[in-house]
Design a protein around this motif. Structure first.
Motif, PDB file in Angstrom:
ATOM      1  N   ASN A   7       0.896  -1.134   0.164  1.00  7.98           N
ATOM      2  CA  ASN A   7      -0.030   0.164  -0.080  1.00  7.98           C
ATOM      3  C   ASN A   7       0.572   1.105   0.330  1.00  7.98           C
ATOM      4  O   ASN A   7       0.682   1.942   0.778  1.00  7.98           O
ATOM      5  CB  ASN A   7      -1.019  -0.099   1.250  1.00  7.98           C
ATOM      6  N   VAL A   8       1.820   1.530  -1.352  1.00  8.46           N
ATOM      7  CA  VAL A   8       1.913   2.494  -1.042  1.00  8.46           C
ATOM      8  C   VAL A   8       1.612   3.831  -1.963  1.00  8.46           C
ATOM      9  O   VAL A   8       1.353   3.308  -3.162  1.00  8.46           O
ATOM     10  CB  VAL A   8       3.813   2.281  -2.191  1.00  8.46           C
ATOM     11  N   LEU A   9       1.023   4.833  -0.702  1.00  4.73           N
ATOM     12  CA  LEU A   9       0.781   6.194  -1.929  1.00  4.73           C
ATOM     13  C   LEU A   9       1.382   7.098  -2.199  1.00  4.73           C
ATOM     14  O   LEU A   9       2.927   7.051  -1.566  1.00  4.73           O
ATOM     15  CB  LEU A   9      -0.183   6.541  -0.941  1.00  4.73           C
ATOM     16  N   VAL A  10       1.477   7.678  -3.461  1.00 11.48           N
ATOM     17  CA  VAL A  10       2.173   8.902  -3.692  1.00 11.48           C
ATOM     18  C   VAL A  10       1.561   9.576  -4.466  1.00 11.48           C
ATOM     19  O   VAL A  10       0.574   9.177  -5.452  1.00 11.48           O
ATOM     20  CB  VAL A  10       3.529   7.613  -4.850  1.00 11.48           C
ATOM     21  N   HIS A  11       1.726  10.929  -3.792  1.00 12.73           N
ATOM     22  CA  HIS A  11       1.351  12.568  -4.908  1.00 12.73           C
ATOM     23  C   HIS A  11       2.501  12.611  -5.533  1.00 12.73           C
ATOM     24  O   HIS A  11       3.505  12.902  -5.344  1.00 12.73           O
ATOM     25  CB  HIS A  11       1.871  12.914  -3.747  1.00 12.73           C
ATOM     26  N   PHE A 103       5.760  12.175  -3.757  1.00 12.70           N
ATOM     27  CA  PHE A 103       6.163  12.403  -2.686  1.00 12.70           C
ATOM     28  C   PHE A 103       5.230  11.506  -1.960  1.00 12.70           C
ATOM     29  O   PHE A 103       4.364  10.851  -2.355  1.00 12.70           O
ATOM     30  CB  PHE A 103       5.792  14.044  -2.036  1.00 12.70           C
ATOM     31  N   SER A 104       6.083  10.674  -0.931  1.00 11.06           N
ATOM     32  CA  SER A 104       4.945   9.295  -0.391  1.00 11.06           C
ATOM     33  C   SER A 104       4.564  10.053   0.868  1.00 11.06           C
ATOM     34  O   SER A 104       3.909  10.904   1.435  1.00 11.06           O
ATOM     35  CB  SER A 104       5.946   8.679   0.663  1.00 11.06           C
ATOM     36  N   VAL A 105       2.958   9.438   1.004  1.00 13.00           N
ATOM     37  CA  VAL A 105       1.733   9.987   1.010  1.00 13.00           C
ATOM     38  C   VAL A 105       1.737   8.839   2.659  1.00 13.00           C
ATOM     39  O   VAL A 105       1.245   7.944   2.431  1.00 13.00           O
ATOM     40  CB  VAL A 105       0.396  10.333   0.915  1.00 13.00           C
ATOM     41  N   SER A 106       1.081   8.499   3.658  1.00 15.57           N
ATOM     42  CA  SER A 106       0.694   7.670   4.681  1.00 15.57           C
ATOM     43  C   SER A 106      -0.374   7.553   4.492  1.00 15.57           C
ATOM     44  O   SER A 106      -0.832   8.804   4.537  1.00 15.57           O
ATOM     45  CB  SER A 106       0.961   8.254   6.383  1.00 15.57           C
ATOM     46  N   GLN A 107      -0.935   6.385   4.546  1.00 16.27           N
ATOM     47  CA  GLN A 107      -2.730   6.075   4.655  1.00 16.27           C
ATOM     48  C   GLN A 107      -3.920   7.187   5.349  1.00 16.27           C
ATOM     49  O   GLN A 107      -4.176   7.592   5.168  1.00 16.27           O
ATOM     50  CB  GLN A 107      -3.142   5.070   5.220  1.00 16.27           C
ATOM     51  N   SER A 108      -2.756   7.888   6.721  1.00 11.87           N
ATOM     52  CA  SER A 108      -3.576   8.725   7.555  1.00 11.87           C
ATOM     53  C   SER A 108      -3.776  10.133   6.926  1.00 11.87           C
ATOM     54  O   SER A 108      -4.622  10.644   7.702  1.00 11.87           O
ATOM     55  CB  SER A 108      -2.775   8.429   8.984  1.00 11.87           C
ATOM     56  N   GLN A 109      -2.925  10.044   5.966  1.00 16.30           N
ATOM     57  CA  GLN A 109      -2.903  11.613   5.550  1.00 16.30           C
ATOM     58  C   GLN A 109      -3.439  11.586   4.098  1.00 16.30           C
ATOM     59  O   GLN A 109      -4.250  12.526   3.428  1.00 16.30           O
ATOM     60  CB  GLN A 109      -1.574  12.439   4.825  1.00 16.30           C
TER      61      GLN A 109
END
Length: 151
Positions: A7-11, A103-109
Motif C-alpha cells: 500500500n504505497v501511496l504517492v502524490h 511524494f510519499s503519503v501515509s494512509q492516515s494523510q
C-alpha cells in the motif's frame, strides 16, 4: 499461496513545459485528468484523486509493486501527450516538463491530500505553481537546486 502485497501511496506532481497554460479550457483539463486516471489504472496504479489547473497536474495513487515510479510517470506523460495532440481542441504543440515531483503519503494523510488536490483551483488563485512546488519539496525535506527545477 504466495503473494506480494503493498500500500504505497504517492502524490505525483508535474507541470506543462515552461508552465504554459495548455490546459486552460476546463473541458480539456477534466478530460486530461480522466485520461491520466485511466492510464494509471491500466498500469495497476489505481488513482485516488487527480486534479490540477491550466499548467500542472496532481495525482494521488497507489503504486503497483510491478512498476517503477519513473516508468509510471514516463508512461503517464507519454500517453497523455499523444492523446491531447490528437484531440480537436488539444494543442498540437503540447509538452510536459521533463521532470516531476513524487511524494510519499501515509494512509492516515490520504484524505488530506485528496482534499488538497480537489481544491487546486481555489489554491492557485493566490499561490503560483513554483511556490507550491517549493513548499512541497521543503515539507518533504527534499534538497533541490532552484536552477534545475524549471523547464
Amino acid at each position: 499461496m504466495p503473494q506480494s502485497l503493498s500500500n504505497v501511496l504517492v502524490h505525483i506532481v508535474f507541470s506543462t513545459k515552461e508552465r504554459h497554460p495548455f490546459l486552460a479550457g476546463r473541458a480539456l483539463r477534466m478530460a486530461m485528468h480522466k485520461h491520466l486516471a485511466a492510464v494509471s489504472t491500466e498500469l495497476r496504479c489505481p488513482v485516488i484523486k487527480v486534479g490540477g489547473v491550466e499548467d500542472h497536474v496532481h495525482l494521488l495513487a497507489r503504486q503497483a509493486h510491478t512498476v517503477t515510479l519513473a516508468g509510471w510517470v514516463r508512461e503517464l506523460k507519454r500517453t497523455s501527450s499523444l492523446w491531447v495532440k490528437e484531440r480537436p481542441e488539444g494543442p498540437n504543440v503540447f509538452q510536459w516538463q521533463a521532470e516531476y515531483g513524487a511524494f510519499s503519503v501515509s494512509q492516515s494523510q490520504s484524505a488530506a491530500v485528496e482534499r488538497y488536490i480537489a481544491r487546486q483551483e481555489a489554491h492557485h488563485r493566490s499561490v503560483s505553481f513554483q511556490q507550491e512546488f517549493r513548499t512541497l519539496l521543503e515539507r518533504h525535506q527534499i534538497a533541490y537546486g532552484e536552477r534545475y527545477l524549471w523547464d
